[in-house]
Design an enzyme around this catalytic site. Structure first.
Site, PDB file in Angstrom:
ATOM      1  CG  PHE A  27       7.427 -51.419  -3.480  1.00  0.00           C
ATOM      2  CD1 PHE A  27       8.259 -52.093  -2.602  1.00  0.00           C
ATOM      3  CD2 PHE A  27       7.962 -50.395  -4.248  1.00  0.00           C
ATOM      4  CE1 PHE A  27       9.593 -51.741  -2.485  1.00  0.00           C
ATOM      5  CE2 PHE A  27       9.293 -50.045  -4.139  1.00  0.00           C
ATOM      6  CZ  PHE A  27      10.120 -50.725  -3.254  1.00  0.00           C
ATOM      7  CG  ASP A  28       3.949 -53.597   2.685  1.00  0.00           C
ATOM      8  OD1 ASP A  28       4.492 -52.802   3.466  1.00  0.00           O
ATOM      9  OD2 ASP A  28       3.602 -54.743   3.001  1.00  0.00           O
ATOM     10  CE  LYS A  29      10.582 -54.485   5.535  1.00  0.00           C
ATOM     11  NZ  LYS A  29      10.641 -55.947   5.821  1.00  0.00           N
TER      12      LYS A  29
END
Length: 800
Positions: free
Chosen positions: A342-344
């Protein structure tokens, strides 16, 4: 011939044959059913050939043998029934894949088609493909930067005797506000005056717009969030940064493995068994009809129908929850996923700046005044950071005044008069006429450690306070990750373009197993591919920079409510509502759909196998076998349709209607109470830190906060918690939170007693020390309790 048309023709042929049979016209009956069988046999043969070309012998082979066999032994009705069954199953399967992912049209459509080039003192609109290194361009407000380039001085290149280009777009003057300047020190990328304010979130993942000065390099694909600025092209469109991202996404799509249908996996076992049993029946009885009967009842409609219907039901259920899944294949792959990447920014964080804290070097109570003055001045600002500052002041109920004599210097900040006081908002050196006080260094250190932006506020020539802004964690993020773990995710990996220290802090809260910070788009793809080599993966993101990684993962999930169109197009799944927890719901739906599909396939195969044995024994003729197989199909379909429902668990509990509105109201109260909670430590220090009498206004502030908090906690306990308990089920699901309420109530009662006593005996040092300690205890428990409520309960409210 489309599958839909083929199905209706076969159904019509079966009906025409039935009508001819009722009319006692045997030749017409046989002809109608034979034509129906032939209509299905031709495409079925092609499906088998196509599967063999892909090194796959699937379910269609048994159906073709059954069709040809019924024609050979003149069991025309059985052939027509099999034809309808086969084409109907194929139609359902295609409809299950009807939302199959499109190509990278969004990435391509976002590529700028035109650019604005300066030629002989005029601005001319040209095709973006005509741009060459060295061309001078104008990037207008809101436009995507077409190629990589270098920002130029706007004064040097302003068109002579003109203030607009041929289309009426204004060229910025040297003294104009270019994007309003970046107030804070922390994000400034250039020591020069600010010439451009760029939203780089789509390419770098940075949540906040970044200011750039003349001479700074700018990548293509970022958006001009300020006023128009001149730029010298350093690449052409084909070699630009954005074109590279498009190529990465295309390459990632090319590496994606094709889906092996669940039906084909089971057919690898079922097909040889069917052929062996049919051949044995023919040899033993010397009767080809028996073999055909075996093939008819073996026609794998449980395989053809069960999986598509179960996954189509899962698609429908997901769509009702605001999640668009591009085909049953994506849902099946999601059900097998074990690793979450996942991206932040914008994924587990809000992706929008928020005022987190106001720091002053003065006595408590001055924070509100500093915020009020700054917000009053920022009311007339178009700067991206002005909005969260003004919003925070409005939530705190502060009275904002209309500023006068407002001036702004790009890259420094703005000044004006508010209620007769000289107010400045911007950099530390801008808001103060002298050396900033020592406490400013500590604020800067804290901002760097937490990844916050600093916006300095000056009043009458002195630094009065610092506004700290951050990109907050989504309240539902920790709960979502716990649900994902419960649903079968065994490993979580954060991949972000943000700094390591900021990424680590967020990863600790959500429980990520590994963190990769400061990653470019191609770095993200490399991480995804490494993880995909180990286990089935799902990647979640929301920006253009995430598009290649989304396409590389086994399943790409885009948060499309506010994310880039490109990421939505590259992804297999798009969450159209701004709720991260829908990811956990979708994974649960995928798992359940796959389980139901497997159950249906196995049950259908078991019943078909039993019918095959009966047919092989000569007790089930082909026509009866075809009708029996239809009965098996109905049972399989009814079971597969269970995927439309929430299951025994009912899915995630939801609060709706008036109860959901109550949750939203109490959540709104949380937002108003948070500033007071954050002030408690400073109030505690002021109470205990001096021997002078306590100011009455300080005691008033403490008592006002205590009264407001008491009313809020009472509403929580009496109105909200009973409804939440009903939704969650169980013996006492809110018991722990209610225990926290009791502790908070006890502390508030003690605070009221102490403030009442101190009004009559302000010199009582022991009472002041005790009040200070109680305020610190209240701060600690409230900070934890509010976060727990927002994560556990407030996320249960349905959107209106």
């Amino acid at each position: 011939m489309t599958t839909r048309l083929l199905f209706w023709l076969c159904l019509a042929g079966l009906g025409v044959g039935g009508g001819a049979w009722l009319a006692d016209a045997p030749r017409a009956t046989a002809l109608a059913w034979l034509i129906t069988t032939a209509l299905a046999s031709v495409p079925a043969l092609w499906w088998v050939v196509d599967g063999l070309r892909q090194r796959r012998l699937g379910t269609d082979a048994i159906a073709v043998l059954a069709l040809l066999g019924t024609a050979a032994v003149q069991e025309y009705l059985a052939g027509a029934i099999v034809a309808v069954m086969l084409t109907g199953g194929r139609l359902l399967e295609q409809r299950a894949e009807g939302r199959a992912r499109r190509d990278l049209s969004a990435l391509l459509s976002r590529v700028p088609k035109v650019a604005h080039r300066l030629e002989h003192g005029k601005i001319v609109t040209v095709d973006a493909s005509e741009i060459r290194p060295g061309d001078l361009l104008l990037v207008r407000s809101g436009e995507v930067v077409p190629v990589d380039g270098r920002i130029e001085d706007s004064q040097q290149y302003a068109p002579r005797d003109r203030r607009t280009d041929d289309d009426g777009a204004a060229w910025p003057s040297a003294g104009s506000r270019v994007g309003a300047g970046q107030h804070g020190d922390a994000r400034s990328r250039s020591s020069n005056a600010v010439a451009a304010l760029l939203d780089e979130s789509a390419v770098t993942g940075e949540p906040l717009p970044v200011e750039h000065g003349a001479g700074d390099s700018v990548p293509s694909g970022v958006v001009n969030a300020g006023e128009p600025f001149p730029m010298r092209a350093t690449t052409d469109a084909e070699t630009s940064t954005y074109a590279g991202i498009v190529r990465l996404a295309r390459e990632a799509h090319a590496h994606s493995a094709p889906l092996v249908r669940m039906a084909d996996r089971y057919a690898a076992l079922f097909l040889p068994l069917t052929l062996l049993l049919a051949g044995a029946a023919w040899l033993v009885a010397n009767d080809p009809v028996r073999a055909v009967a075996v093939l008819v009842v073996a026609t794998p409609c449980p395989l053809i129908l069960a999986a598509p219907i179960a996954f189509t039901s899962g698609l429908s259920r997901s769509a009702r929850r605001g999640v668009i899944i591009k085909g049953g294949g994506a849902l099946e792959r999601l059900a097998r996923a074990r690793v979450l990447l996942f991206d932040k920014t914008g994924t587990v964080t809000a992706g929008r700046p928020r005022l987190n804290r106001v720091v002053t070097g003065r006595e408590p109570g001055t924070e509100e005044e500093v915020l009020r003055l700054a917000a009053s001045l920022d009311q007339v600002s178009a700067h991206v950071l002005a909005t969260p500052i003004v919003r925070a002041a409005e939530r705190a109920g502060l009275r904002l005044a209309l500023p006068t004599s407002v001036t702004e210097t790009p890259g420094q900040g703005m000044r004006g008069n508010v209620d007769g006081r000289a107010v400045a908002v911007g950099k530390a050196t801008w808001v103060s006429s002298g050396t900033p006080p020592a406490w400013v260094d500590e604020v800067r250190r804290r901002a760097v450690a937490t990844g916050s932006l600093t916006v300095f506020v000056g009043v009458d020539g002195h630094v009065a306070g610092v506004l700290l802004l951050d990109d907050p964690l989504r309240p539902e993020a920790p709960r979502t990750f716990r649900l994902l773990r419960r649903a079968g995710i065994t490993r979580t990996v954060m991949i972000t373009g943000d700094r390591q220290v900021v990424a680590d802090a967020i990863a600790d809260v959500v429980g990520a197993d590994e963190v990769h910070a400061e990653q470019s788009p191609d770095d993200k793809v490399a991480v995804v591919r490494r993880e995909s080599d180990r286990a089935a993966t799902v990647m979640v993101g929301d920006g253009i920079n995430d598009a290649p990684a989304l396409a590389s993962a086994g399943v790409g999930v885009a948060l499309g409510a506010r994310g880039a169109t490109a990421s939505s197009e590259a992804a297999d799944i798009v969450i159209t509502v701004d709720r991260l927890e829908r990811l956990a719901e979708t994974l649960a739906i995928a798992r359940r759909s796959r389980t139901i599909a497997t159950q249906s396939v196995l049950a259908g195969m078991g019943m078909s196998l039993a019918a095959m044995l009966v047919a092989a024994a000569g007790m089930l003729p082909p026509t009866a076998g075809a009708l029996l197989q239809e009965g098996i199909d109905v049972a399989v379909i009814l079971n597969a349709l269970r995927a439309l429902g929430p299951g025994l668990g009912g899915g995630a509990p939801r609060l709706r209607g008036d109860v959901a509105e109550l949750v939203r109201r109490l959540d709104h109260e949380h937002q108003h109470l948070w500033p007071g909670i954050r002030r408690l430590p400073r109030i505690a220090t002021a109470v205990a830190g001096t021997s002078a009498p306590l100011p009455p206004e300080l005691l008033d502030e403490i008592e006002d906060f205590a009264r407001t908090l008491t009313a809020h906690e009472h509403d929580d306990e009496r109105l909200l918690y009973p409804e939440v308990a009903k939704a969650l089920g169980g013996a006492d699901p809110t018991g722990t939170m209610s225990r926290a309420h009791a502790e908070i109530t006890s502390l508030l009662r003690r605070i009221r007693d102490l403030t009442t006593h101190l009004r009559s005996d302000a010199a009582d040092i022991a009472s002041r020390q005790e009040l200070s300690q109680v305020l610190l205890e209240l701060h600690a428990i409230l900070k934890l309790h509010f976060v727990q409520e927002e994560e556990a309960f407030h996320s249960l409210a349905e959107e209106t």
